[in-house]
Write a protein that holds these residues in place. Structure first.
Motif, PDB file in Angstrom:
ATOM      1  N   VAL A   1     -33.870  46.169 -29.246  1.00  0.00           N
ATOM      2  CA  VAL A   1     -33.936  46.856 -30.541  1.00  0.00           C
ATOM      3  C   VAL A   1     -34.344  45.920 -31.681  1.00  0.00           C
ATOM      4  CG1 VAL A   1     -31.499  46.556 -31.148  1.00  0.00           C
ATOM      5  CG2 VAL A   1     -32.730  48.538 -32.003  1.00  0.00           C
ATOM      6  N   GLU A   2     -34.071  44.633 -31.524  1.00  0.00           N
ATOM      7  CA  GLU A   2     -34.251  43.683 -32.617  1.00  0.00           C
ATOM      8  C   GLU A   2     -35.686  43.584 -33.135  1.00  0.00           C
ATOM      9  OE1 GLU A   2     -32.307  43.279 -30.043  1.00  0.00           O
ATOM     10  OE2 GLU A   2     -30.608  41.987 -30.493  1.00  0.00           O
ATOM     11  N   SER A   3     -36.662  43.882 -32.308  1.00  0.00           N
ATOM     12  CA  SER A   3     -38.057  43.779 -32.747  1.00  0.00           C
ATOM     13  C   SER A   3     -38.568  45.071 -33.383  1.00  0.00           C
ATOM     14  CB  SER A   3     -38.950  43.392 -31.563  1.00  0.00           C
ATOM     15  OG  SER A   3     -38.876  44.394 -30.564  1.00  0.00           O
ATOM     16  N   SER A   4     -37.732  46.089 -33.462  1.00  0.00           N
ATOM     17  CA  SER A   4     -38.144  47.364 -34.045  1.00  0.00           C
ATOM     18  C   SER A   4     -38.273  47.255 -35.556  1.00  0.00           C
ATOM     19  CB  SER A   4     -37.133  48.458 -33.699  1.00  0.00           C
ATOM     20  OG  SER A   4     -37.079  48.646 -32.309  1.00  0.00           O
TER      21      SER A   4
ATOM     22  N   GLY B   1     -37.849  47.811 -39.229  1.00  0.00           N
ATOM     23  CA  GLY B   1     -36.759  48.344 -40.030  1.00  0.00           C
ATOM     24  C   GLY B   1     -35.374  48.079 -39.470  1.00  0.00           C
ATOM     25  N   PHE B   2     -35.283  47.492 -38.284  1.00  0.00           N
ATOM     26  CA  PHE B   2     -33.984  47.171 -37.695  1.00  0.00           C
ATOM     27  C   PHE B   2     -33.321  46.049 -38.490  1.00  0.00           C
ATOM     28  CE2 PHE B   2     -31.514  44.236 -35.121  1.00  0.00           C
ATOM     29  CZ  PHE B   2     -30.517  45.063 -34.665  1.00  0.00           C
ATOM     30  N   GLU B   3     -32.008  46.175 -38.738  1.00  0.00           N
ATOM     31  CA  GLU B   3     -31.274  45.150 -39.483  1.00  0.00           C
ATOM     32  C   GLU B   3     -30.083  44.562 -38.714  1.00  0.00           C
ATOM     33  OE1 GLU B   3     -32.332  46.870 -43.938  1.00  0.00           O
ATOM     34  OE2 GLU B   3     -30.261  46.960 -43.244  1.00  0.00           O
ATOM     35  N   TRP B   4     -29.388  45.373 -37.894  1.00  0.00           N
ATOM     36  CA  TRP B   4     -28.170  44.856 -37.272  1.00  0.00           C
ATOM     37  C   TRP B   4     -27.776  45.715 -36.085  1.00  0.00           C
ATOM     38  CZ3 TRP B   4     -26.139  40.322 -38.636  1.00  0.00           C
ATOM     39  CH2 TRP B   4     -24.877  39.973 -38.159  1.00  0.00           C
ATOM     40  N   PHE B   5     -27.129  45.094 -35.085  1.00  0.00           N
ATOM     41  CA  PHE B   5     -26.592  45.791 -33.918  1.00  0.00           C
ATOM     42  C   PHE B   5     -25.264  45.163 -33.519  1.00  0.00           C
ATOM     43  CE2 PHE B   5     -25.743  45.247 -29.400  1.00  0.00           C
ATOM     44  CZ  PHE B   5     -25.618  46.553 -28.977  1.00  0.00           C
TER      45      PHE B   5
ATOM     46  N   GLU C   1     -33.940  55.863 -42.828  1.00  0.00           N
ATOM     47  CA  GLU C   1     -33.832  56.925 -41.829  1.00  0.00           C
ATOM     48  C   GLU C   1     -35.135  57.032 -41.034  1.00  0.00           C
ATOM     49  OE1 GLU C   1     -32.079  59.903 -39.625  1.00  0.00           O
ATOM     50  OE2 GLU C   1     -31.078  58.776 -41.207  1.00  0.00           O
ATOM     51  N   GLU C   2     -36.257  56.867 -41.708  1.00  0.00           N
ATOM     52  CA  GLU C   2     -37.566  56.937 -41.044  1.00  0.00           C
ATOM     53  C   GLU C   2     -37.694  55.846 -39.966  1.00  0.00           C
ATOM     54  OE1 GLU C   2     -42.300  57.150 -42.155  1.00  0.00           O
ATOM     55  OE2 GLU C   2     -40.927  56.188 -43.581  1.00  0.00           O
ATOM     56  N   ASP C   3     -37.247  54.627 -40.275  1.00  0.00           N
ATOM     57  CA  ASP C   3     -37.301  53.550 -39.278  1.00  0.00           C
ATOM     58  C   ASP C   3     -36.451  53.896 -38.059  1.00  0.00           C
ATOM     59  OD1 ASP C   3     -39.028  51.785 -40.696  1.00  0.00           O
ATOM     60  OD2 ASP C   3     -37.335  51.138 -41.919  1.00  0.00           O
ATOM     61  N   PHE C   4     -35.267  54.435 -38.292  1.00  0.00           N
ATOM     62  CA  PHE C   4     -34.398  54.835 -37.182  1.00  0.00           C
ATOM     63  C   PHE C   4     -35.059  55.923 -36.350  1.00  0.00           C
ATOM     64  CE2 PHE C   4     -31.150  57.806 -35.573  1.00  0.00           C
ATOM     65  CZ  PHE C   4     -30.545  56.988 -34.649  1.00  0.00           C
ATOM     66  N   GLU C   5     -35.625  56.934 -36.998  1.00  0.00           N
ATOM     67  CA  GLU C   5     -36.283  58.030 -36.288  1.00  0.00           C
ATOM     68  C   GLU C   5     -37.465  57.520 -35.463  1.00  0.00           C
ATOM     69  OE1 GLU C   5     -35.344  61.203 -35.964  1.00  0.00           O
ATOM     70  OE2 GLU C   5     -33.584  60.892 -37.221  1.00  0.00           O
ATOM     71  N   ASN C   6     -38.236  56.593 -36.018  1.00  0.00           N
ATOM     72  CA  ASN C   6     -39.369  56.022 -35.276  1.00  0.00           C
ATOM     73  C   ASN C   6     -38.892  55.289 -34.030  1.00  0.00           C
ATOM     74  OD1 ASN C   6     -41.292  57.032 -37.035  1.00  0.00           O
ATOM     75  ND2 ASN C   6     -41.327  55.178 -38.277  1.00  0.00           N
ATOM     76  N   TRP C   7     -37.780  54.561 -34.150  1.00  0.00           N
ATOM     77  CA  TRP C   7     -37.212  53.864 -32.996  1.00  0.00           C
ATOM     78  C   TRP C   7     -36.739  54.868 -31.940  1.00  0.00           C
ATOM     79  CZ3 TRP C   7     -31.958  53.719 -31.442  1.00  0.00           C
ATOM     80  CH2 TRP C   7     -31.695  52.850 -30.372  1.00  0.00           C
TER      81      TRP C   7
ATOM     82  N   GLY D   1     -39.692  56.200 -29.944  1.00  0.00           N
ATOM     83  CA  GLY D   1     -40.473  55.238 -29.172  1.00  0.00           C
ATOM     84  C   GLY D   1     -39.626  54.375 -28.268  1.00  0.00           C
ATOM     85  N   PRO D   2     -39.261  53.168 -28.742  1.00  0.00           N
ATOM     86  CA  PRO D   2     -38.547  52.203 -27.896  1.00  0.00           C
ATOM     87  C   PRO D   2     -37.228  52.715 -27.313  1.00  0.00           C
ATOM     88  CG  PRO D   2     -39.369  51.134 -29.864  1.00  0.00           C
ATOM     89  CD  PRO D   2     -39.616  52.610 -30.039  1.00  0.00           C
ATOM     90  N   MET D   3     -36.438  53.452 -28.080  1.00  0.00           N
ATOM     91  CA  MET D   3     -35.149  53.927 -27.557  1.00  0.00           C
ATOM     92  C   MET D   3     -35.374  54.932 -26.448  1.00  0.00           C
ATOM     93  SD  MET D   3     -32.454  56.188 -27.189  1.00  0.00           S
ATOM     94  CE  MET D   3     -33.022  57.553 -28.145  1.00  0.00           C
ATOM     95  N   GLN D   4     -36.315  55.827 -26.622  1.00  0.00           N
ATOM     96  CA  GLN D   4     -36.588  56.832 -25.601  1.00  0.00           C
ATOM     97  C   GLN D   4     -37.029  56.164 -24.296  1.00  0.00           C
ATOM     98  OE1 GLN D   4     -39.678  59.797 -26.489  1.00  0.00           O
ATOM     99  NE2 GLN D   4     -38.081  61.309 -26.132  1.00  0.00           N
ATOM    100  N   ALA D   5     -37.873  55.146 -24.400  1.00  0.00           N
ATOM    101  CA  ALA D   5     -38.321  54.416 -23.209  1.00  0.00           C
ATOM    102  C   ALA D   5     -37.147  53.706 -22.537  1.00  0.00           C
ATOM    103  CB  ALA D   5     -39.409  53.408 -23.574  1.00  0.00           C
TER     104      ALA D   5
END
Length: 117
Positions: free
Chosen positions: A30-33, A35-39, A60-66, A69-73
């Motif tokens: 997730v770190e390379s997404s 708009g990601f800031e923390w996990f 919210e847009e950055d989260f939705e894009n993740w 894409g990457p989260m779904q994969a």
């Protein structure tokens, strides 16, 4: 200000180790997404079966894009652009470690960081 998403996972005792190993195996995903800031993956210590998956995003847009894409994969067990046949289990995703989940959403209205010495 940033937004926070907390995924509340109900994890039976017998699948806790599996859940933690799966998150460890995806470390860095997730770190390379954008708009990601923390996990943080938070393990319960007070007798509950609920793990908290804390993520913080620029918007919210950055989260939705993740999510799209990457989260779904990651949740289908393949890289973006891969096929189910690429999955190490012969095209079948492994059984979920969590028995249920709820997504909580928050806006950050105040924050503080440790003072620098």
């Amino acid at each position: 200000m940033s937004i926070v998403k907390i995924n509340v996972l109900e994890v039976p005792a017998e699948t806790r180790e599996t859940l933690e190993k799966r998150f460890a195996a995806r470390a860095g995903a997730v770190e390379s997404s954008d708009g990601f800031e923390w996990f943080e993956l938070l393990r319960p210590v007070d007798g509950t079966d609920k793990y908290l998956v804390y993520t913080r995003w620029r918007s919210e847009e950055d989260f939705e894009n993740w999510l799209k894409g990457p989260m779904q994969a990651a949740h289908t067990g393949r890289q973006a652009g891969g096929s189910p046949a690429d999955h190490p289990h012969g095209g079948e995703a492994p059984k979920p470690a969590a028995s249920g989940s709820t997504l909580w959403s928050f806006e950050v209205v105040q924050q503080a960081a440790p003072k620098q010495a």
